[in-house]
Design a protein around this motif. Sequence first.
Motif, PDB file in Angstrom:
ATOM      1  N   GLY A  41       0.813  -1.209   0.000  1.00 36.91           N
ATOM      2  CA  GLY A  41       0.000   0.000   0.000  1.00 36.91           C
ATOM      3  C   GLY A  41       0.852   1.267   0.000  1.00 36.91           C
ATOM      4  N   SER A  42       1.998   1.217   0.671  1.00 38.85           N
ATOM      5  CA  SER A  42       2.904   2.368   0.673  1.00 38.85           C
ATOM      6  C   SER A  42       3.474   2.617  -0.716  1.00 38.85           C
ATOM      7  CB  SER A  42       4.034   2.140   1.680  1.00 38.85           C
ATOM      8  OG  SER A  42       3.531   1.970   2.991  1.00 38.85           O
TER       9      SER A  42
ATOM     10  N   LEU B  56      -6.187  -7.523  -1.069  1.00 36.55           N
ATOM     11  CA  LEU B  56      -6.883  -7.090   0.141  1.00 36.55           C
ATOM     12  C   LEU B  56      -8.255  -7.744   0.244  1.00 36.55           C
ATOM     13  CD1 LEU B  56      -6.732  -5.219   2.599  1.00 36.55           C
ATOM     14  CD2 LEU B  56      -7.800  -3.435   1.202  1.00 36.55           C
TER      15      LEU B  56
ATOM     16  N   THR C 248       0.756   4.226  -2.859  1.00 38.80           N
ATOM     17  CA  THR C 248       0.521   5.640  -2.533  1.00 38.80           C
ATOM     18  C   THR C 248       1.723   6.509  -2.880  1.00 38.80           C
ATOM     19  OG1 THR C 248      -0.896   4.918  -0.702  1.00 38.80           O
ATOM     20  CG2 THR C 248      -0.157   7.201  -0.678  1.00 38.80           C
TER      21      THR C 248
ATOM     22  N   TYR D 218      -3.106  -4.691  -5.223  1.00 30.76           N
ATOM     23  CA  TYR D 218      -3.383  -4.426  -3.805  1.00 30.76           C
ATOM     24  C   TYR D 218      -4.858  -4.634  -3.479  1.00 30.76           C
ATOM     25  CZ  TYR D 218      -3.923  -1.780   0.537  1.00 30.76           C
ATOM     26  OH  TYR D 218      -4.236  -1.390   1.812  1.00 30.76           O
ATOM     27  N   ASN D 219      -5.729  -4.093  -4.308  1.00 32.59           N
ATOM     28  CA  ASN D 219      -7.168  -4.237  -4.053  1.00 32.59           C
ATOM     29  C   ASN D 219      -7.599  -5.700  -4.147  1.00 32.59           C
ATOM     30  OD1 ASN D 219      -7.584  -1.469  -3.680  1.00 32.59           O
ATOM     31  ND2 ASN D 219      -7.906  -1.113  -5.855  1.00 32.59           N
TER      32      ASN D 219
ATOM     33  N   VAL E 297      -1.896  -0.951  -7.672  1.00 31.14           N
ATOM     34  CA  VAL E 297      -3.175  -0.659  -7.034  1.00 31.14           C
ATOM     35  C   VAL E 297      -4.201  -1.744  -7.356  1.00 31.14           C
ATOM     36  CG1 VAL E 297      -4.131   0.769  -8.899  1.00 31.14           C
ATOM     37  CG2 VAL E 297      -4.810   1.209  -6.548  1.00 31.14           C
TER      38      VAL E 297
END
Length: 246
Positions: free
Chosen positions: A143-144, A208, A147, A204-205, A201
Amino acid sequence: MNLPSTWLFLAQAAEEPNIFTYFGESNIAGKAIVVALLVFSLLAWTIMIGKYLDLSRLRSLNLNFESRLAQQRGLLKLNLGRKASSLGPYAALVEEAVDAFHRYEGAGSERSLRVRMGHVENALQRGVAQHSIKYESKMILLGSIVTGAPFLGLLGTVWGVMDAFGSMALQASATLQNLAPGVSGALLTTVAGLLVAIPSVFGYNFLLSQSKLLVTELENFASSLADRIELEVEIALEEGTGDEQE
């Protein structure tokens, strides 16, 4: 085919600007940021692939153990021991619950049942929390990267454009041909940041959502496990009471 025309086309294509040309026209800060983003990209892909394989393996272990557990008539007699950790999170929860149940050796009464089930529920809550942390491990780092990559690319672009305009101020005549190479090199960092962030991203989604799904399945399994243990004890108490009355 006209060979001279073909060679001429290839020579012109080789002379056209490409990503390596833009990288060479970047300043030192831009080159450093592009290299850093390349490292972050490799790290993000390593995390995403490794995490997907890890979650798939854990879910497969859970499904296999759940199917084996459905064939067992009694949970309280199971003794998985050291094998529990290698059989998956479900097996570890069963071992922790059974161990917590046998930790209190009281009389076979309703009060003893409440105390034992309290130990079992507390052990299951701790086990679910520990395995939830394992499910969500490395997600903070990913996530880092998601972002931070665009902002790092934007920093390189702003820095490169500032450097390009600053160098133009020192020249007697400012032309677009003199300014363009520095600006194109500066924009490369934004492109690199987006190339890192966009696949990250999506990964990640997806990861998650898979982690949350596994945590929900783990919580449901822990709840059904507590119910099954309590039901087994109730049946054992009723059978013991029936034998005494006879």
